[in-house]
Motif scaffolding. Structure first.
Motif, PDB file in Angstrom:
ATOM      1  N   ALA A  96       0.818  -1.215   0.000  1.00  9.90           N
ATOM      2  CA  ALA A  96       0.000   0.000   0.000  1.00  9.90           C
ATOM      3  C   ALA A  96       0.850   1.262   0.000  1.00  9.90           C
ATOM      4  O   ALA A  96       0.493   2.261  -0.639  1.00  9.90           O
ATOM      5  CB  ALA A  96      -0.935  -0.014   1.205  1.00  9.90           C
TER       6      ALA A  96
ATOM      7  N   LEU B  84      -6.915   1.665  -4.277  1.00  9.87           N
ATOM      8  CA  LEU B  84      -5.501   2.022  -4.447  1.00  9.87           C
ATOM      9  C   LEU B  84      -5.101   1.749  -5.877  1.00  9.87           C
ATOM     10  O   LEU B  84      -5.631   0.849  -6.531  1.00  9.87           O
ATOM     11  CB  LEU B  84      -4.606   1.210  -3.500  1.00  9.87           C
TER      12      LEU B  84
ATOM     13  N   ALA C 207       1.661   2.725  -3.438  1.00 12.74           N
ATOM     14  CA  ALA C 207       0.588   3.136  -4.339  1.00 12.74           C
ATOM     15  C   ALA C 207       0.705   4.614  -4.682  1.00 12.74           C
ATOM     16  O   ALA C 207       1.099   5.435  -3.847  1.00 12.74           O
ATOM     17  CB  ALA C 207      -0.764   2.846  -3.702  1.00 12.74           C
TER      18      ALA C 207
ATOM     19  N   TYR D 212      -1.988   6.259  -5.615  1.00 11.47           N
ATOM     20  CA  TYR D 212      -3.316   6.801  -5.324  1.00 11.47           C
ATOM     21  C   TYR D 212      -3.937   5.930  -4.245  1.00 11.47           C
ATOM     22  O   TYR D 212      -3.833   4.702  -4.276  1.00 11.47           O
ATOM     23  CB  TYR D 212      -4.178   6.779  -6.586  1.00 11.47           C
ATOM     24  N   ASP D 213      -4.597   6.562  -3.253  1.00 17.17           N
ATOM     25  CA  ASP D 213      -5.195   5.829  -2.143  1.00 17.17           C
ATOM     26  C   ASP D 213      -6.388   6.642  -1.650  1.00 17.17           C
ATOM     27  O   ASP D 213      -6.232   7.783  -1.218  1.00 17.17           O
ATOM     28  CB  ASP D 213      -4.153   5.640  -1.033  1.00 17.17           C
ATOM     29  N   LYS D 214      -7.585   6.064  -1.741  1.00 20.62           N
ATOM     30  CA  LYS D 214      -8.786   6.814  -1.377  1.00 20.62           C
ATOM     31  C   LYS D 214      -9.793   5.872  -0.708  1.00 20.62           C
ATOM     32  O   LYS D 214      -9.948   4.721  -1.120  1.00 20.62           O
ATOM     33  CB  LYS D 214      -9.433   7.449  -2.614  1.00 20.62           C
ATOM     34  N   THR D 215     -10.487   6.386   0.291  1.00 21.33           N
ATOM     35  CA  THR D 215     -11.581   5.660   0.928  1.00 21.33           C
ATOM     36  C   THR D 215     -12.901   6.182   0.383  1.00 21.33           C
ATOM     37  O   THR D 215     -13.125   7.399   0.339  1.00 21.33           O
ATOM     38  CB  THR D 215     -11.543   5.828   2.458  1.00 21.33           C
TER      39      THR D 215
ATOM     40  N   ARG E 190     -12.011   0.827  -0.044  1.00 19.52           N
ATOM     41  CA  ARG E 190     -10.789   1.588  -0.270  1.00 19.52           C
ATOM     42  C   ARG E 190     -10.270   1.246  -1.665  1.00 19.52           C
ATOM     43  O   ARG E 190     -10.325   0.079  -2.075  1.00 19.52           O
ATOM     44  CB  ARG E 190      -9.748   1.221   0.780  1.00 19.52           C
TER      45      ARG E 190
END
Length: 216
Positions: free
Chosen positions: A13, A212, A16, A18-21, A210
């Protein structure tokens, strides 16, 4: 066929780009470049991530459940499945999957289906079809209602009965389960994180997912 094919990913992770919830009931739209890998994580377990894909350069060429099922000879999606567009073009390949099986025939909830499945007074409730339309509307006329097609329900358990019917059963996904897809072309991803409060498969408690993204 009901085979579960669980394959873990080597990706971390922290690497990554890009990482969004995405909260329950919210939507998300994003363009993947060829070779990029998208991970969708079932954060708390048994949540349904209703998802559609489009050829980003030809928005009218959307994911086809019929072509995908025929191409792989399996009504469920899992590691190794290749997702095909209406034209037959390969959009994405599932390269990792710790849930093991995903629904591609159950469709998304809508105001109309909520009244049929549950009760007429449920018509006003938030639903995935409306979330899809809200996200597509951000693309300045590139999409319309006709671009909504039968979608994938990642993490949802919809067995096909011996009589050819469908059952919406308890989920087979757990907290932290994920599916990863490698984009084989420029692909638009459209997600509605299902807000369904009437289906017992998520204990009447929709939860976040989530997303990624890694470069290939």
């Amino acid at each position: 066929m009901t085979v579960f094919n669980r394959v873990e990913s080597p990706r971390q992770a922290e690497d990554a780009l890009y990482d969004k919830t995405i909260l329950a009931g919210d939507g998300w739209i994003y363009d993947l470049e060829p070779g990029q890998v998208l991970r969708i994580v079932d954060v708390e377990g048994n949540q349904a991530a209703d998802t559609l894909f489009y050829d980003a350069d030809r928005p009218e060429d959307h994911y086809s459940a019929t072509a995908t099922i025929a191409g792989q000879g399996n009504v469920y999606l899992t590691a190794g499945s290749v997702l095909l567009a209406e034209s037959g073009k390969e959009l994405l390949r599932i390269v990792a999957d710790t849930c093991g099986r995903h629904d591609t025939v159950g469709g998304s909830c809508s105001a109309q289906s909520n009244t049929v499945r549950y009760a007429h007074e449920k018509e006003h409730m938030h639903n995935c079809r409306d979330t899809f339309m809200l996200q597509l509307a951000t693309r300045e006329g590139a999409y319309s209602k006709r671009d909504l097609a039968p979608n994938i329900n990642f993490f949802m358990n919809v067995p096909v009965t011996s009589e050819g019917g469908l059952r919406f059963d308890d989920g087979v996904s757990g907290p932290g389960c994920y599916v990863e897809l490698e984009s084989l072309c420029r692909t638009t991803v459209l997600i509605s994180n299902c807000p369904q409060l009437n289906n017992p498969c998520n204990a009447y408690n929709p939860t976040p997912i989530r997303v990624l993204i890694w470069n290939g």
